[in-house]
Structure formats: structure tokens, C-alpha cells
Scaffold this motif. Structure first.
Motif, PDB file in Angstrom:
ATOM      1  N   THR A 174       0.796  -1.235   0.000  1.00  0.00           N
ATOM      2  CA  THR A 174       0.000   0.000   0.000  1.00  0.00           C
ATOM      3  C   THR A 174       0.826   1.282   0.000  1.00  0.00           C
ATOM      4  O   THR A 174       0.256   2.370  -0.032  1.00  0.00           O
ATOM      5  CB  THR A 174      -0.940   0.038   1.221  1.00  0.00           C
ATOM      6  OG1 THR A 174      -0.156  -0.082   2.427  1.00  0.00           O
ATOM      7  CG2 THR A 174      -1.957  -1.091   1.162  1.00  0.00           C
ATOM      8  N   GLN A 175       2.146   1.179   0.006  1.00  0.00           N
ATOM      9  CA  GLN A 175       2.957   2.395   0.053  1.00  0.00           C
ATOM     10  C   GLN A 175       2.757   3.284  -1.172  1.00  0.00           C
ATOM     11  O   GLN A 175       2.831   4.511  -1.083  1.00  0.00           O
ATOM     12  CB  GLN A 175       4.434   2.048   0.220  1.00  0.00           C
ATOM     13  CG  GLN A 175       4.823   1.657   1.639  1.00  0.00           C
ATOM     14  CD  GLN A 175       4.288   2.624   2.680  1.00  0.00           C
ATOM     15  OE1 GLN A 175       4.642   3.784   2.708  1.00  0.00           O
ATOM     16  NE2 GLN A 175       3.414   2.147   3.553  1.00  0.00           N
ATOM     17  N   TYR A 178      -0.091   5.525  -0.403  1.00  0.00           N
ATOM     18  CA  TYR A 178       0.311   6.572   0.534  1.00  0.00           C
ATOM     19  C   TYR A 178       1.079   7.680  -0.193  1.00  0.00           C
ATOM     20  O   TYR A 178       0.857   8.872   0.037  1.00  0.00           O
ATOM     21  CB  TYR A 178       1.196   5.994   1.646  1.00  0.00           C
ATOM     22  CG  TYR A 178       0.435   5.352   2.779  1.00  0.00           C
ATOM     23  CD1 TYR A 178      -0.012   6.099   3.858  1.00  0.00           C
ATOM     24  CD2 TYR A 178       0.168   3.981   2.773  1.00  0.00           C
ATOM     25  CE1 TYR A 178      -0.703   5.518   4.897  1.00  0.00           C
ATOM     26  CE2 TYR A 178      -0.528   3.387   3.810  1.00  0.00           C
ATOM     27  CZ  TYR A 178      -0.965   4.160   4.871  1.00  0.00           C
ATOM     28  OH  TYR A 178      -1.657   3.570   5.896  1.00  0.00           O
ATOM     29  N   LYS A 179       1.982   7.286  -1.101  1.00  0.00           N
ATOM     30  CA  LYS A 179       2.834   8.262  -1.760  1.00  0.00           C
ATOM     31  C   LYS A 179       2.053   9.127  -2.746  1.00  0.00           C
ATOM     32  O   LYS A 179       2.492  10.229  -3.084  1.00  0.00           O
ATOM     33  CB  LYS A 179       3.995   7.554  -2.457  1.00  0.00           C
ATOM     34  CG  LYS A 179       5.030   6.990  -1.483  1.00  0.00           C
ATOM     35  CD  LYS A 179       6.233   6.429  -2.193  1.00  0.00           C
ATOM     36  CE  LYS A 179       7.139   7.519  -2.722  1.00  0.00           C
ATOM     37  NZ  LYS A 179       7.741   8.302  -1.631  1.00  0.00           N
ATOM     38  N   GLU A 182       1.035  11.687  -0.156  1.00  0.00           N
ATOM     39  CA  GLU A 182       2.129  12.175   0.681  1.00  0.00           C
ATOM     40  C   GLU A 182       3.434  11.787   0.002  1.00  0.00           C
ATOM     41  O   GLU A 182       4.024  10.748   0.320  1.00  0.00           O
ATOM     42  CB  GLU A 182       2.031  11.568   2.080  1.00  0.00           C
ATOM     43  CG  GLU A 182       3.061  12.103   3.077  1.00  0.00           C
ATOM     44  CD  GLU A 182       2.962  13.614   3.238  1.00  0.00           C
ATOM     45  OE1 GLU A 182       3.886  14.302   2.763  1.00  0.00           O
ATOM     46  OE2 GLU A 182       1.972  14.101   3.798  1.00  0.00           O
ATOM     47  N   ALA A 185       6.393  10.282   1.835  1.00  0.00           N
ATOM     48  CA  ALA A 185       6.238   9.058   2.622  1.00  0.00           C
ATOM     49  C   ALA A 185       7.316   8.051   2.220  1.00  0.00           C
ATOM     50  O   ALA A 185       7.604   7.881   1.028  1.00  0.00           O
ATOM     51  CB  ALA A 185       4.854   8.462   2.400  1.00  0.00           C
TER      52      ALA A 185
END
Length: 239
Positions: A174-175, A178-179, A182, A185
Motif C-alpha cells: 500500500t505504500q 500513501y505516496k 504524501e 512518505a
């Protein structure tokens, strides 16, 4: 021609930027209150047990809740027999919270910002804020929280941390999401072990208005990953 080197922002400019970002982000929760209500996890019952035991909060105790969102914790507080006044910044969130607690006669949902909300003349027995304290003005939040409760009253502030465990590989997959929102992140973020969580009592412990600050942890499993609800409590000084 060589482009002039960009100068780093001044301290005053950076502070204004941070305040603007905090104000913008804390209002985003109101954009889709119904979806937020459907997806937001609740808190473990042990959290309220510890709050009640620490503060000696019997039925009829008056609680000020700040940042109730759609009322996940508000309802649990009211079901303990406590009288709850909840101050919510978002009008849509507040409307869902009122609907969610419509059968609770001792709940009053107020729409407004706690940062400039006029405190009532009669102080509360406890101040409660679940995963929203960081959205309040850092220059005044401890002082205003302390001013809202009686001498010897309780401050109960809850943080939710991501900790190791739960669904394997969830954060790795899931990064990218997020990025999107953000960019700074970290791409390789992995949640820490629960015993390695940073202390959450420093801000209260540093205030001369608060005594007996302590932190407790209540594990709680959500559908896709394990969380940990950390409650930081303190009493208002008698002198």
C-alpha cells in the motif's frame, strides 16, 4: 546562465506553511463523512475501562470529547452512563455523529473548532480526545484541554499506532497509495514492534498544569492489520 540557488524558507514562512497544511488536512475528513463512518474502526472496550478506573468516573460524569468524527467513541462513552459534549469541526461529520447517537439522551454534538470554542462556565470531569489531538493548535491545546476540566479532573488522549503483525505484506503493497497523497512518505515503511512505540506522554508531562501523566496500551485487531490504541492520561494539578 546558472539559475540562482533557491534559498530555504525562513522560520516564519515554514511555520505559516505548516499551519496552513494542518488546517487544510484536518478539514479533509469532512469531505466524505459517510464513507469515513463506514470504514473507521472503533476502539477497544479496555480503553474506556482504564479511563473510568483512572479518573474514578461514575455514571453521570460529564465528559468533553474533542474531535469525535462520526461518533465511534461518542456512543461508547454515552453507553457508560456519562454525559457527553462533543465538539466536531466538520459539519458533515457532526451530522453523522448526531444520527449515530440519536438514541442517547445525554449526548450533545457541537459543530465548531475547539481551538476557539468558548468553554462553558462549569468545568467537565474529563477531557477525551481520540486520535485527533494532533489536529489541535499545538500552542494552546494542552492549556485549553486543562482549562476545560475541574481541578483533579482527567485528560484522556488516545493515539492509534500501526504496529507489526496482522496481514503480512500489507504496508509493502500500500505504500504506492500513501505516496500519491504524501510524496515524502517512505517507500519501505514497516510498522514497529509494539514495545518499540515512542512515548506519548511528553507533551502532558512537560506542562505545569498536569500531574501524574501515564500511558497505557490496549491492543486491538482491525480487519486488515493490527493496531494499538495508546491512552495518555493525566490529572489537573490542585495547586
Amino acid at each position: 546562465m546558472r539559475k540562482p540557488k533557491r534559498q530555504p524558507p525562513s522560520g516564519r514562512t515554514l511555520a505559516r506553511s505548516i499551519l496552513c497544511m494542518r488546517e487544510t488536512r484536518r478539514r479533509t475528513f469532512d469531505d466524505n463523512a459517510e464513507r469515513y463512518a463506514a470504514r473507521r474502526p472503533t476502539y477497544p472496550a479496555a480503553l474506556y475501562d482504564r479511563m473510568a478506573a483512572y479518573g474514578g468516573l461514575a455514571r453521570g460524569a460529564r465528559i468533553l470529547e474533542v474531535g469525535p468524527g462520526t461518533g465511534q467513541a461518542t456512543r461508547a462513552l454515552a453507553e457508560r452512563g456519562w454525559s457527553v459534549t462533543a465538539v466536531e469541526l466538520g459539519a458533515h461529520l457532526a451530522a453523522v455523529a448526531r444520527r449515530h447517537t440519536a438514541d442517547q439522551p445525554h449526548v450533545d454534538i457541537v459543530t465548531g473548532s475547539f481551538d476557539d470554542w468558548t468553554l462553558p462556565s462549569e468545568p467537565f470531569d474529563a477531557f477525551f480526545c481520540a486520535t485527533a489531538f494532533h489536529w489541535l493548535d499545538p500552542a494552546t491545546r494542552v492549556e485549553r484541554a486543562a482549562a476545560s476540566v475541574r481541578v483533579g479532573g482527567t485528560l484522556a488522549i488516545v493515539w492509534t499506532h500501526h504496529v507489526a503483525g496482522g496481514t503480512p505484506g500489507y504496508f509493502t503493497r500500500t505504500q504506492a497509495c500513501y505516496k500519491r497523497f504524501e510524496p515524502d512518505a517512505p517507500a519501505d515503511f514497516q510498522p514497529p514492534e509494539e514495545q518499540r512505540l515512542p512515548p506519548s506522554t511528553d507533551e502532558l508531562g512537560a506542562s505545569p498544569l498536569v500531574t501524574d501523566g501515564r500511558a497505557t496500551v490496549s491492543p486491538s485487531k482491525s480487519r486488515i492489520r493490527q493496531r494499538s490504541s495508546s491512552t495518555c492520561s493525566g490529572r489537573i494539578r490542585t495547586s
